[in-house]
Design a protein around this motif. Structure first.
Motif, mmCIF file in Angstrom:
data_model
loop_
_atom_site.group_PDB
_atom_site.id
_atom_site.type_symbol
_atom_site.label_atom_id
_atom_site.label_comp_id
_atom_site.label_asym_id
_atom_site.label_seq_id
_atom_site.Cartn_x
_atom_site.Cartn_y
_atom_site.Cartn_z
ATOM 1 N N THR A 43 0.822 -1.212 0.000
ATOM 2 C CA THR A 43 0.000 0.000 0.000
ATOM 3 C C THR A 43 0.855 1.261 0.000
ATOM 4 N N LYS A 44 2.184 1.106 0.111
ATOM 5 C CA LYS A 44 3.083 2.250 0.104
ATOM 6 C C LYS A 44 4.234 1.982 -0.860
ATOM 7 N N ILE A 45 4.440 2.887 -1.790
ATOM 8 C CA ILE A 45 5.520 2.746 -2.756
ATOM 9 C C ILE A 45 6.155 4.113 -2.957
ATOM 10 N N LEU A 46 7.400 4.121 -3.446
ATOM 11 C CA LEU A 46 8.050 5.364 -3.820
ATOM 12 C C LEU A 46 7.603 5.778 -5.220
ATOM 13 N N TYR A 113 -3.664 7.828 -2.868
ATOM 14 C CA TYR A 113 -4.661 7.490 -3.877
ATOM 15 C C TYR A 113 -5.629 6.450 -3.324
ATOM 16 N N THR A 114 -6.840 6.483 -3.835
ATOM 17 C CA THR A 114 -7.844 5.465 -3.515
ATOM 18 C C THR A 114 -8.084 4.631 -4.767
ATOM 19 N N LEU A 134 -3.622 3.549 -1.689
ATOM 20 C CA LEU A 134 -2.240 3.448 -2.135
ATOM 21 C C LEU A 134 -1.554 4.769 -1.846
ATOM 22 N N ASP A 135 -0.470 4.701 -1.051
ATOM 23 C CA ASP A 135 0.311 5.884 -0.741
ATOM 24 C C ASP A 135 1.560 5.902 -1.606
#
Length: 368
Positions: A43-46, A113-114, A134-135
């Motif tokens: 749920t977290k990406i660069l 983001y959703t 999603l971050d």
């Protein structure tokens, strides 16, 4: 003690049947139940990293399933882009199958983001998944060690490589050698003087001169006094026919005596024609009817021919004509050699120019 007999009433039997049917429907309902699930690997990406959105459906085997379709680089939601899509069947048991569709996602802007609920059509009915978050995080800069941060480098020149230039240098040398060979062959060709056909001048006998020479030969052979009158009249009329052909341009050698007389009526006066008619008529009788002429007749008809030639001759025609000389066998071989040498020179020059053009283009590409 007497045996006991269990007797069920009609109502009890009906109740048990209804219970059995309900249990059967419950089992079938469980087996035909549809499960839809959505999950995301991270749920977290660069910024620029990728994660995978997995949609799975468990349904009765053979059920028609339509997952959402996204093209590469199409946005799943604003700011979130689909990189690629893959699908697979991951499980199958008890008449149920689990289908999975995997979407690789990425984003290029920092944001939270959703991922909206995804709609899947199963057996003609619409099902929806849960929405996900999603971050996308920025890349952190180490401000404590700013001295390690270096500016972007300028475009570097490619290092010089002999491996790239040696083949081109070899082709260039080959082209120069080919041009040298072409020049050498050209010098050889130039030194080998071409064969010049020289026309020799021959004296040309006029038609009446040739005819008089033939008549002189007939007189020398004394054919007029010979018993072989057929040979005499054949040679005499052939001489006359040849003269008529060259002097008047008629095809006298292939014409009959009558055709010749009719043709001459257009050219000469009647008196001359009548004398020639007597010559041809007597010659035909001698050759085809075995007629035997007297010696005075032979002399008379020859005089008619001589008189006709003298009266119709032309003295103002050119008396010389150029005659081309035929080259000898050695000259013919020399001519063939020159043609072959010219073809070789042309081929070598074309090949050299093509190589130089290719080398020039490759050098231009390397210097860009």
């Amino acid at each position: 003690m007497p045996n006991e007999v269990n007797v069920f009433s009609t109502e009890e039997v009906k109740r048990r049947i209804v219970i059995g049917i309900l249990l059967l429907l419950a089992v079938l309902g469980v087996r035909a139940q549809v499960y839809v699930n959505a999950k995301i690997d991270s749920t977290k990406i660069l910024i620029g990293e990728q994660t995978r959105l997995s949609l799975s459906v468990t349904a009765k085997e053979g059920t028609a399933i339509a997952f959402p379709v996204y093209e590469p680089q199409q946005e799943l939601t604003k700011g979130v882009e689909v990189v690629e899509t893959k699908g697979d069947t991951i499980d199958a048991q008890n008449g149920q199958k689990t289908y999975e569709r995997i979407y690789t996602l990425t984003a290029w802007d920092e944001n939270k983001y959703t991922i909206p609920a995804q709609h899947i059509k199963i057996g003609g009915k619409d099902y929806s998944t849960d929405s996900l978050s999603l971050d996308v995080l920025p890349v952190e800069i180490d401000t404590l060690h700013a001295e390690n941060i270096k500016p972007a480098k300028d475009v570097l020149d490619n290092p010089f490589s002999w491996a790239e230039w040696l083949p081109l240098a070899g082709l260039f040398v080959l082209a120069v050698l080919l041009l040298g060979l072409a020049y050498y062959l050209y010098k050889r060709l130039k030194d080998n003087k071409p064969i010049v056909k020289r026309a020799r001048i021959e004296k040309k006998l006029l038609p009446h001169e040739k005819a008089m020479q033939e008549i002189a030969q007939i007189k020398a052979e004394q054919l007029a006094r010979s018993e072989d009158q057929k040979t005499y009249y054949t040679k005499l009329t052939d001489t006359l026919r040849q003269y008529l052909e060259e002097r008047f341009g008629i095809n006298a050698m292939e014409m009959t005596s009558g055709e010749i007389i009719e043709q001459l009526k257009k050219e000469e006066d009647l008196q001359k024609i009548n004398e020639l008619h007597e010559v041809f008529a007597t010659a035909d009788l001698v050759k085809f009817a075995k007629y035997s002429a007297q010696n005075n007749e032979n002399d008379l008809y020859m005089s008619h021919v001589v008189k006709f030639i003298e009266d119709t001759k032309q003295d103002n025609q050119p008396t010389v004509e150029p005659v081309g000389e035929q080259p000898s066998a050695d000259e013919k071989r020399s001519m063939r050699s020159r043609r072959i040498l010219q073809a070789v020179i042309a081929f070598v020059c074309i090949l050299a120019v093509a190589i130089l053009t290719y080398v020039g283009w490759q050098v231009y590409e390397l210097l860009l």
